[in-house]
Design a protein around this motif. Structure first.
Motif, PDB file in Angstrom:
ATOM      1  N   HIS A  39       0.823  -1.213   0.000  1.00  0.00           N
ATOM      2  CA  HIS A  39       0.000   0.000   0.000  1.00  0.00           C
ATOM      3  C   HIS A  39       0.862   1.272   0.000  1.00  0.00           C
ATOM      4  CE1 HIS A  39      -4.315   1.165   0.488  1.00  0.00           C
ATOM      5  NE2 HIS A  39      -3.704   2.317   0.474  1.00  0.00           N
ATOM      6  N   SER A  40       2.094   1.156   0.479  1.00  0.00           N
ATOM      7  CA  SER A  40       2.980   2.335   0.470  1.00  0.00           C
ATOM      8  C   SER A  40       3.287   2.778  -0.968  1.00  0.00           C
ATOM      9  CB  SER A  40       4.287   2.037   1.202  1.00  0.00           C
ATOM     10  OG  SER A  40       4.016   1.717   2.542  1.00  0.00           O
ATOM     11  N   GLY A 181      -5.019  -6.034   6.079  1.00  0.00           N
ATOM     12  CA  GLY A 181      -4.525  -6.127   4.709  1.00  0.00           C
ATOM     13  C   GLY A 181      -3.242  -6.939   4.673  1.00  0.00           C
ATOM     14  N   GLY A 182      -2.351  -6.577   3.721  1.00  0.00           N
ATOM     15  CA  GLY A 182      -1.084  -7.278   3.580  1.00  0.00           C
ATOM     16  C   GLY A 182      -0.326  -7.340   4.898  1.00  0.00           C
ATOM     17  N   LEU A 183      -0.165  -6.217   5.575  1.00  0.00           N
ATOM     18  CA  LEU A 183       0.573  -6.208   6.837  1.00  0.00           C
ATOM     19  C   LEU A 183      -0.259  -6.793   7.975  1.00  0.00           C
ATOM     20  CD1 LEU A 183       2.264  -4.120   5.116  1.00  0.00           C
ATOM     21  CD2 LEU A 183       2.748  -2.951   7.260  1.00  0.00           C
ATOM     22  N   ASP A 203     -11.768  -4.427  10.656  1.00  0.00           N
ATOM     23  CA  ASP A 203     -11.635  -3.991   9.262  1.00  0.00           C
ATOM     24  C   ASP A 203     -13.011  -3.515   8.794  1.00  0.00           C
ATOM     25  OD1 ASP A 203      -9.157  -4.710   7.014  1.00  0.00           O
ATOM     26  OD2 ASP A 203     -11.097  -4.049   6.220  1.00  0.00           O
ATOM     27  N   LYS A 208     -12.024  -9.325   4.697  1.00  0.00           N
ATOM     28  CA  LYS A 208     -10.796  -9.193   5.493  1.00  0.00           C
ATOM     29  C   LYS A 208     -11.026  -9.723   6.908  1.00  0.00           C
ATOM     30  CE  LYS A 208      -9.399  -6.805   1.939  1.00  0.00           C
ATOM     31  NZ  LYS A 208      -8.565  -5.630   1.894  1.00  0.00           N
ATOM     32  N   SER A 223     -15.035  -2.371  11.653  1.00  0.00           N
ATOM     33  CA  SER A 223     -14.434  -1.143  12.182  1.00  0.00           C
ATOM     34  C   SER A 223     -15.425  -0.017  11.935  1.00  0.00           C
ATOM     35  CB  SER A 223     -13.134  -0.904  11.411  1.00  0.00           C
ATOM     36  OG  SER A 223     -12.507   0.276  11.796  1.00  0.00           O
ATOM     37  N   VAL A 269       1.304   2.267  12.373  1.00  0.00           N
ATOM     38  CA  VAL A 269       2.107   1.727  11.270  1.00  0.00           C
ATOM     39  C   VAL A 269       1.648   2.293   9.924  1.00  0.00           C
ATOM     40  CG1 VAL A 269       2.926  -0.373  10.137  1.00  0.00           C
ATOM     41  CG2 VAL A 269       2.477  -0.398  12.597  1.00  0.00           C
ATOM     42  N   VAL A 271       0.190   4.811   6.932  1.00  0.00           N
ATOM     43  CA  VAL A 271       0.605   6.164   6.551  1.00  0.00           C
ATOM     44  C   VAL A 271      -0.618   7.042   6.236  1.00  0.00           C
ATOM     45  CG1 VAL A 271       2.915   5.550   5.752  1.00  0.00           C
ATOM     46  CG2 VAL A 271       1.013   5.480   4.153  1.00  0.00           C
ATOM     47  N   PRO A 293       6.559   3.298  14.175  1.00  0.00           N
ATOM     48  CA  PRO A 293       7.766   2.610  13.709  1.00  0.00           C
ATOM     49  C   PRO A 293       7.843   2.562  12.179  1.00  0.00           C
ATOM     50  CG  PRO A 293       6.124   1.000  14.394  1.00  0.00           C
ATOM     51  CD  PRO A 293       5.523   2.359  14.649  1.00  0.00           C
ATOM     52  N   TRP A 295       9.405   0.226   9.129  1.00  0.00           N
ATOM     53  CA  TRP A 295      10.011  -1.020   8.620  1.00  0.00           C
ATOM     54  C   TRP A 295      10.651  -1.797   9.772  1.00  0.00           C
ATOM     55  CZ3 TRP A 295      11.801  -0.034   2.933  1.00  0.00           C
ATOM     56  CH2 TRP A 295      11.615  -1.201   2.157  1.00  0.00           C
ATOM     57  N   ASN A 335      -9.276  -1.680  -2.974  1.00  0.00           N
ATOM     58  CA  ASN A 335      -9.435  -2.548  -1.790  1.00  0.00           C
ATOM     59  C   ASN A 335     -10.075  -3.891  -2.128  1.00  0.00           C
ATOM     60  OD1 ASN A 335      -8.902  -3.042   0.903  1.00  0.00           O
ATOM     61  ND2 ASN A 335     -10.793  -2.107   1.649  1.00  0.00           N
ATOM     62  N   ARG A 340      -1.943 -10.345   0.130  1.00  0.00           N
ATOM     63  CA  ARG A 340      -0.920  -9.602  -0.589  1.00  0.00           C
ATOM     64  C   ARG A 340      -0.896 -10.000  -2.047  1.00  0.00           C
ATOM     65  NH1 ARG A 340       0.982  -5.056   1.349  1.00  0.00           N
ATOM     66  NH2 ARG A 340       3.218  -4.926   1.719  1.00  0.00           N
TER      67      ARG A 340
HETATM   68  P1  NAD Z   1      -3.603  -2.959   2.487  1.00  0.00           P
HETATM   69  O1  NAD Z   1      -4.270  -2.088   1.490  1.00  0.00           O
HETATM   70  O2  NAD Z   1      -3.201  -4.333   2.083  1.00  0.00           O
HETATM   71  O3  NAD Z   1      -4.523  -3.117   3.786  1.00  0.00           O
HETATM   72  C1  NAD Z   1      -5.215  -2.052   4.370  1.00  0.00           C
HETATM   73  C2  NAD Z   1      -6.408  -2.659   5.115  1.00  0.00           C
HETATM   74  O4  NAD Z   1      -7.022  -1.631   5.920  1.00  0.00           O
HETATM   75  C3  NAD Z   1      -7.504  -3.210   4.191  1.00  0.00           C
HETATM   76  O5  NAD Z   1      -7.851  -4.517   4.592  1.00  0.00           O
HETATM   77  C4  NAD Z   1      -8.663  -2.246   4.390  1.00  0.00           C
HETATM   78  O6  NAD Z   1      -9.932  -2.867   4.239  1.00  0.00           O
HETATM   79  C5  NAD Z   1      -8.421  -1.800   5.818  1.00  0.00           C
HETATM   80  N1  NAD Z   1      -9.074  -0.535   6.199  1.00  0.00           N
HETATM   81  C6  NAD Z   1      -9.248   0.590   5.471  1.00  0.00           C
HETATM   82  N2  NAD Z   1      -9.893   1.534   6.213  1.00  0.00           N
HETATM   83  C7  NAD Z   1     -10.129   0.985   7.430  1.00  0.00           C
HETATM   84  C8  NAD Z   1     -10.743   1.443   8.625  1.00  0.00           C
HETATM   85  N3  NAD Z   1     -11.280   2.665   8.714  1.00  0.00           N
HETATM   86  N4  NAD Z   1     -10.796   0.591   9.689  1.00  0.00           N
HETATM   87  C9  NAD Z   1     -10.258  -0.648   9.618  1.00  0.00           C
HETATM   88  N5  NAD Z   1      -9.678  -1.137   8.505  1.00  0.00           N
HETATM   89  C10 NAD Z   1      -9.607  -0.324   7.429  1.00  0.00           C
HETATM   90  O7  NAD Z   1      -2.340  -2.137   3.021  1.00  0.00           O
HETATM   91  P2  NAD Z   1      -0.925  -2.690   3.545  1.00  0.00           P
HETATM   92  O8  NAD Z   1      -0.026  -2.892   2.381  1.00  0.00           O
HETATM   93  O9  NAD Z   1      -1.165  -3.763   4.525  1.00  0.00           O
HETATM   94  O10 NAD Z   1      -0.379  -1.402   4.318  1.00  0.00           O
HETATM   95  C11 NAD Z   1      -1.033  -0.936   5.490  1.00  0.00           C
HETATM   96  C12 NAD Z   1      -0.511   0.457   5.833  1.00  0.00           C
HETATM   97  O11 NAD Z   1       0.822   0.356   6.343  1.00  0.00           O
HETATM   98  C13 NAD Z   1      -0.445   1.408   4.646  1.00  0.00           C
HETATM   99  O12 NAD Z   1      -0.788   2.693   5.098  1.00  0.00           O
HETATM  100  C14 NAD Z   1       1.016   1.343   4.257  1.00  0.00           C
HETATM  101  O13 NAD Z   1       1.424   2.484   3.539  1.00  0.00           O
HETATM  102  C15 NAD Z   1       1.651   1.268   5.618  1.00  0.00           C
HETATM  103  N6  NAD Z   1       3.016   0.736   5.684  1.00  0.00           N
HETATM  104  C16 NAD Z   1       3.811   1.271   6.644  1.00  0.00           C
HETATM  105  C17 NAD Z   1       5.085   0.781   6.829  1.00  0.00           C
HETATM  106  C18 NAD Z   1       5.969   1.340   7.907  1.00  0.00           C
HETATM  107  O14 NAD Z   1       7.171   1.080   7.869  1.00  0.00           O
HETATM  108  N7  NAD Z   1       5.427   2.040   8.881  1.00  0.00           N
HETATM  109  C19 NAD Z   1       5.552  -0.268   6.009  1.00  0.00           C
HETATM  110  C20 NAD Z   1       4.692  -0.808   5.043  1.00  0.00           C
HETATM  111  C21 NAD Z   1       3.409  -0.299   4.902  1.00  0.00           C
END
Ligand code: NAD
Ligand code: ZN
Length: 345
Positions: A39-40, A181-183, A203, A208, A223, A269, A271, A293, A295, A335, A340
């Motif tokens: 998602h980043s 999601g992925g994370l 979620d 999900k 959520s 976590v 963004v 945090p 990564w 979405n 992933r």
């Molecule tokens: P993703 O798109 O795979 O998953 C996001 C999930 O959040 C989805 O399942 C979506 O349905 C859910 N969602 C959306 N709005 C919501 C809400 N209001 N309440 C609950 N759930 C909700 O994204 P991802 O690749 O897992 O990344 C998640 C976030 O982490 C992104 O913002 C990404 O940029 C960020 N990220 C941060 C770091 C870091 O180092 N801090 C590293 C990687 C990714």
């Protein structure tokens, strides 16, 4: 070679033909076996021109794996054909943080213009990738690259986030994962492996929530307005010990703050663009800790891969060819992905 590039602000990424890069002294070329869609990537491609700092054209892909294909002058102790995961947050390798494995917090990266692959340097959404140092490679051994490539970010980032809260998650505790999601879906599995906490997933998408329970969450709730009350009931009115927020929009930040108990952790976590008010009169609970945090460390990537070997972390993957990678980003944006997306060139 073929590569997926973000080429102009606001446009969709596209497949292009570019020269196959040659490794210079100290570098290694990998033949890419898998690259994860994060998602980043979507976040950086949503930035307006005055905030975009990653260079154009940008070959995407900060979750990467490959086999060692060509070795630059002076590189030792690495063999062609070895299957490797790429540790993405590259640092200088020399400062205190890098020396401790925490290249994600390198003190010199900004000064020297060092950027992760796919977030400044050419990334893994291509047939080949140049890795600047053998230090950035962690052997995958017999772990399948397609199934495990996303552990380099979607595993490593939640692992690092959760490790920082371990002492607050003894038996009897409760941890909340916002955004499966992925994370988030890997975070649930790491929490179940490393802690005795009851894991609650939130979620907005029912698919999900199904994924959350299938990977080990004991509870999964929509959520929405009213969720905080459900979670307060579940914890006898106390609130939860740690919230891991993989969204961080205003709704999830407010919800997290309202459900975390006294001395609990709120770990940011995602963004998203929400903001939190903190201070004695702003928070509902005393002495909560907030961390944002980034990564994880190189040593933690070894630990995550070991966890995958020993406990079988299961990344729920949907596989796309490189030609179909733009469709993976479309699905992420709307979405529609569950787990992933992994691109296999
Ligand atoms: P993703 O798109 O795979 O998953 C996001 C999930 O959040 C989805 O399942 C979506 O349905 C859910 N969602 C959306 N709005 C919501 C809400 N209001 N309440 C609950 N759930 C909700 O994204 P991802 O690749 O897992 O990344 C998640 C976030 O982490 C992104 O913002 C990404 O940029 C960020 N990220 C941060 C770091 C870091 O180092 N801090 C590293 C990687 C990714
Ligand atoms: Zn990422």
């Amino acid at each position: 070679m073929k590569a997926l590039q973000y080429r102009s602000i606001g446009s969709a990424p596209e497949i292009v033909e570019i020269d196959t890069p040659e490794p210079g002294p100290g570098q290694i070329r990998l033949k890419v076996t898998a690259a994860g869609v994060c998602h980043s990537d979507e976040y950086i491609m949503s930035l307006p021109e005055d905030q975009y700092i990653y260079g154009l054209p940008l070959t995407l892909g900060h979750e990467g794996a490959g086999t060692v294909d060509m070795i630059g002058e002076g590189v030792k102790h690495i063999e062609e054909g070895q299957s490797m995961a790429i540790y993405g947050p590259w640092g200088c390798g020399l400062c205190y943080e890098c020396s401790s494995g925490r290249e994600n917090y390198c003190r010199n990266a900004a000064k020297y213009g060092i950027a992760p692959p796919g977030l400044g340097a050419p990334g893994a959404m291509a047939e080949y990738i140049i890795v600047d140092s053998a230090r950035h490679l962690v052997p995958l051994g017999d772990l399948d690259p397609v199934q495990n490539v996303s552990l380099t970010d979607a595993g490593l980032t939640p692992y690092h986030a959760i490790k920082g809260s371990l002492e607050k998650l003894p038996s009897g505790s409760t941890a909340v994962v916002i955004g499966v999601g992925g994370l988030g879906h890997v975070a649930i599995q790491i929490l179940r492996s490393l802690t005795a906490a009851t894991v609650v997933a939130l979620d907005i998408d029912p698919a999900k929530l199904d994924l959350a329970t299938s990977v080990g969450a004991q509870y999964a709730f929509p959520s929405e307005h009213g969720t905080v009350d459900i979670i307060k009931d579940l914890t006898r009115g106390l609130g939860v010990d740690a919230v891991f927020d993989f969204v961080t929009n205003q709704a999830t930040l407010d919800m997290g703050q309202a459900m975390v108990r006294s001395q609990g952790d709120q770990v940011l976590v995602g963004v998203g663009s929400g903001t939190l008010k903190v201070g004695l009169t702003a928070t509902a609970s005393w002495e909560t800790s907030i961390r944002a945090p980034y990564w994880g460390s190189r040593t933690e990537l070894f630990e995550v891969l070991d966890l995958a070997r020993d406990e079988g972390l299961n990344v729920h993957t949907e596989v796309f060819s490189l030609e179909d990678a733009p469709a993976a980003y479309e699905k992420l944006k709307s979405n529609q992905l569950v787990g992933r997306a992994v691109v296999v060139p």
